[in-house]
Design a protein around this motif. Structure first.
Motif, short mmCIF file in Angstrom:
data_model
loop_
_atom_site.label_atom_id
_atom_site.label_comp_id
_atom_site.label_asym_id
_atom_site.label_seq_id
_atom_site.Cartn_x
_atom_site.Cartn_y
_atom_site.Cartn_z
N PRO A 82 1.32 -1.39 0.25
CA PRO A 82 -0.32 -0.07 -0.10
C PRO A 82 0.95 1.06 0.00
CG PRO A 82 0.09 -0.64 2.00
CD PRO A 82 0.85 -2.15 1.30
N ALA A 83 0.40 2.31 -1.48
CA ALA A 83 0.86 3.68 -0.91
C ALA A 83 0.54 3.92 0.64
CB ALA A 83 1.01 4.37 -2.29
N LEU A 84 1.71 5.42 0.73
CA LEU A 84 1.48 5.39 2.31
C LEU A 84 1.09 6.93 2.00
CD1 LEU A 84 4.41 4.83 4.94
CD2 LEU A 84 2.73 3.78 4.26
N LEU A 85 0.82 7.97 1.31
CA LEU A 85 -0.03 8.81 0.63
C LEU A 85 -0.97 8.70 0.07
CD1 LEU A 85 2.94 10.98 1.18
CD2 LEU A 85 1.32 10.95 3.11
N PRO A 86 -1.74 9.47 -0.27
CA PRO A 86 -2.93 8.85 -1.75
C PRO A 86 -2.21 9.90 -2.65
CG PRO A 86 -3.93 10.22 0.55
CD PRO A 86 -1.75 9.90 0.28
N GLU A 87 -3.36 8.89 -4.12
CA GLU A 87 -2.46 9.82 -5.43
C GLU A 87 -2.83 11.37 -5.37
OE1 GLU A 87 -4.61 6.98 -8.20
OE2 GLU A 87 -3.25 5.13 -7.48
N ASP A 88 -3.59 12.37 -5.47
CA ASP A 88 -4.01 12.63 -5.84
C ASP A 88 -4.01 14.10 -4.80
OD1 ASP A 88 -5.95 11.92 -3.85
OD2 ASP A 88 -6.73 13.70 -3.78
N LEU A 148 -11.13 14.93 11.76
CA LEU A 148 -11.79 14.04 11.25
C LEU A 148 -13.10 13.31 10.65
CD1 LEU A 148 -9.61 11.40 13.03
CD2 LEU A 148 -8.73 11.89 11.01
N GLU A 149 -13.92 14.67 11.43
CA GLU A 149 -15.11 13.99 10.89
C GLU A 149 -15.58 15.54 9.58
OE1 GLU A 149 -17.50 13.18 12.83
OE2 GLU A 149 -16.29 12.59 14.19
N SER A 150 -14.68 13.88 8.68
CA SER A 150 -14.30 14.70 7.50
C SER A 150 -15.92 13.06 6.58
CB SER A 150 -13.57 15.12 7.04
OG SER A 150 -13.80 15.28 5.10
N GLU A 151 -16.15 13.84 5.19
CA GLU A 151 -16.71 12.60 4.35
C GLU A 151 -15.25 11.60 3.73
OE1 GLU A 151 -17.22 15.34 0.10
OE2 GLU A 151 -18.82 14.36 1.58
N GLN A 152 -14.34 12.38 3.77
CA GLN A 152 -13.39 11.86 3.65
C GLN A 152 -12.32 10.69 3.95
OE1 GLN A 152 -10.12 14.49 1.01
NE2 GLN A 152 -11.69 15.67 2.50
N THR A 153 -12.76 10.57 5.75
CA THR A 153 -12.37 9.71 6.73
C THR A 153 -13.15 8.26 6.44
OG1 THR A 153 -11.92 11.16 8.29
CG2 THR A 153 -12.31 9.03 9.61
N GLY A 154 -12.70 7.49 6.87
CA GLY A 154 -13.03 5.61 6.74
C GLY A 154 -12.88 5.29 8.41
N ARG A 155 -12.69 3.96 7.69
CA ARG A 155 -12.11 3.04 8.90
C ARG A 155 -10.78 3.94 8.77
NH1 ARG A 155 -12.54 -3.27 6.43
NH2 ARG A 155 -12.11 -2.08 5.18
N CYS A 156 -9.97 4.53 8.70
CA CYS A 156 -8.46 5.05 8.52
C CYS A 156 -8.52 6.53 8.26
CB CYS A 156 -7.78 4.51 7.24
SG CYS A 156 -7.34 2.69 7.98
N CYS A 157 -7.80 6.74 8.55
CA CYS A 157 -8.31 8.76 8.77
C CYS A 157 -8.13 9.16 7.26
CB CYS A 157 -6.64 9.16 8.89
SG CYS A 157 -6.40 8.87 10.87
N HIS A 158 -8.17 8.29 6.29
CA HIS A 158 -7.93 9.08 5.31
C HIS A 158 -8.38 7.76 4.39
CE1 HIS A 158 -8.30 11.92 1.71
NE2 HIS A 158 -7.61 11.16 0.92
N GLY A 159 -10.16 7.61 3.90
CA GLY A 159 -10.30 6.42 2.95
C GLY A 159 -9.56 5.33 4.31
N ASP A 160 -10.20 3.53 3.48
CA ASP A 160 -10.09 2.62 4.28
C ASP A 160 -8.57 1.70 4.39
OD1 ASP A 160 -12.95 3.27 4.93
OD2 ASP A 160 -13.26 1.94 3.31
N THR A 161 -7.62 2.30 4.03
CA THR A 161 -6.77 1.50 3.82
C THR A 161 -5.49 3.01 4.44
OG1 THR A 161 -6.84 1.49 1.45
CG2 THR A 161 -4.51 1.60 2.32
N PRO A 162 -4.62 2.10 5.50
CA PRO A 162 -3.51 2.76 6.46
C PRO A 162 -2.55 3.60 5.42
CG PRO A 162 -3.95 0.83 7.03
CD PRO A 162 -4.36 0.59 5.94
N THR A 163 -2.72 5.04 6.31
CA THR A 163 -1.52 6.25 5.92
C THR A 163 -1.05 6.71 6.72
OG1 THR A 163 -3.02 8.17 5.86
CG2 THR A 163 -3.22 6.96 3.89
N LEU A 164 0.04 7.63 6.13
CA LEU A 164 1.17 8.30 7.12
C LEU A 164 0.23 8.85 8.17
CD1 LEU A 164 4.36 8.88 7.39
CD2 LEU A 164 3.41 11.18 5.77
N ALA A 165 -0.83 9.00 7.73
CA ALA A 165 -1.50 9.79 9.32
C ALA A 165 -1.72 8.94 10.03
CB ALA A 165 -2.68 10.87 9.17
#
Length: 214
Positions: A82-88, A148-165
């Motif tokens: 998994p990438a640790l940062l999103p593509e966009d 984190l009260e954002s639609e971009q938050t999923g099961r993880c801080c950003h979406g559903d895949t772990p990132t640097l956050a």
């Protein structure tokens, strides 16, 4: 094989362990006894003049410092999923912002050398030290919970895949729990941390699983 100089309870070293696990990379661990002052010894200062962990020695002999820089190095050097940062670009900025809130705003005020300075040089008692610790955790976590009260938050801080956050969040929650911080006001933050801690890469990086754990 790479070598990681760290300490089992260091939040910064914990972050790098998680990143290495997410990337599926093997590393030789060299414990540095921060509690015993090994980081101030000349032999370790020759490795990192700051006297801090982590230090990642790459397989070609480069010595890298600062956990966020090391994590981004791993993401660039080993770009496999998994990438640790999103593509966009906006997503990368959001994740970096969340990570830096934790690693640059909360953690530096509560690390071991700061707490020792409060007790030693400033002669604060244990209650005052704990008050300091809990104050800055509450300041940072209150802001983080709102972010984190954002639609971009999923099961993880950003979406559903772990990132640097998430790599930054889980160690900070671990240490907040160690110091008996009241986390009841942060349900989203706690839910993300709980989900991530159940993932193998996070579980294997936990302090209790490290060779120098006490």
């Amino acid at each position: 094989m790479m070598t990681l100089y760290g300490y089992y309870r260091s939040s910064a070293a914990y972050r790098v362990r998680i990143a290495l696990n997410l990337k599926g990379l093997d590393v030789a661990q060299v414990p540095v006894d921060l509690a015993g002052g090994a980081q101030r010894e000349e032999s370790f200062r020759a490795i990192n003049p700051q006297g801090l962990v982590p230090v990642l020695e790459t397989d070609d002999g480069e010595r890298l410092t600062q956990s966020l820089a090391i994590c981004e190095y791993l993401d660039e050097r080993y770009p496999s999923s998994p990438a640790l940062l999103p593509e966009d670009a906006a997503g990368r900025a959001r994740v970096r912002g969340l990570a830096q809130l934790i690693a640059n705003e909360i953690h530096p005020l509560n690390n071991l050398r700061v707490l020792r300075y409060l007790i030693g040089d400033l002669e604060l008692d244990e209650d005052a030290k704990l008050g300091w610790y809990r104050h800055w955790v509450a300041e940072g976590f209150t802001a983080l919970e709102a972010m984190l009260e954002s639609e971009q938050t999923g099961r993880c801080c950003h979406g559903d895949t772990p990132t640097l956050a998430d790599i930054c969040l889980v160690p900070q929650v671990y240490n907040a729990e160690r110091f008996d911080c009241d986390l009841s006001a942060y349900p989203r933050l706690r839910a993300v941390a709980e989900y991530c801690r159940g993932l193998p890469a996070f579980e294997q990086a936990s302090p209790s699983r490290q060779p120098d754990a006490r």
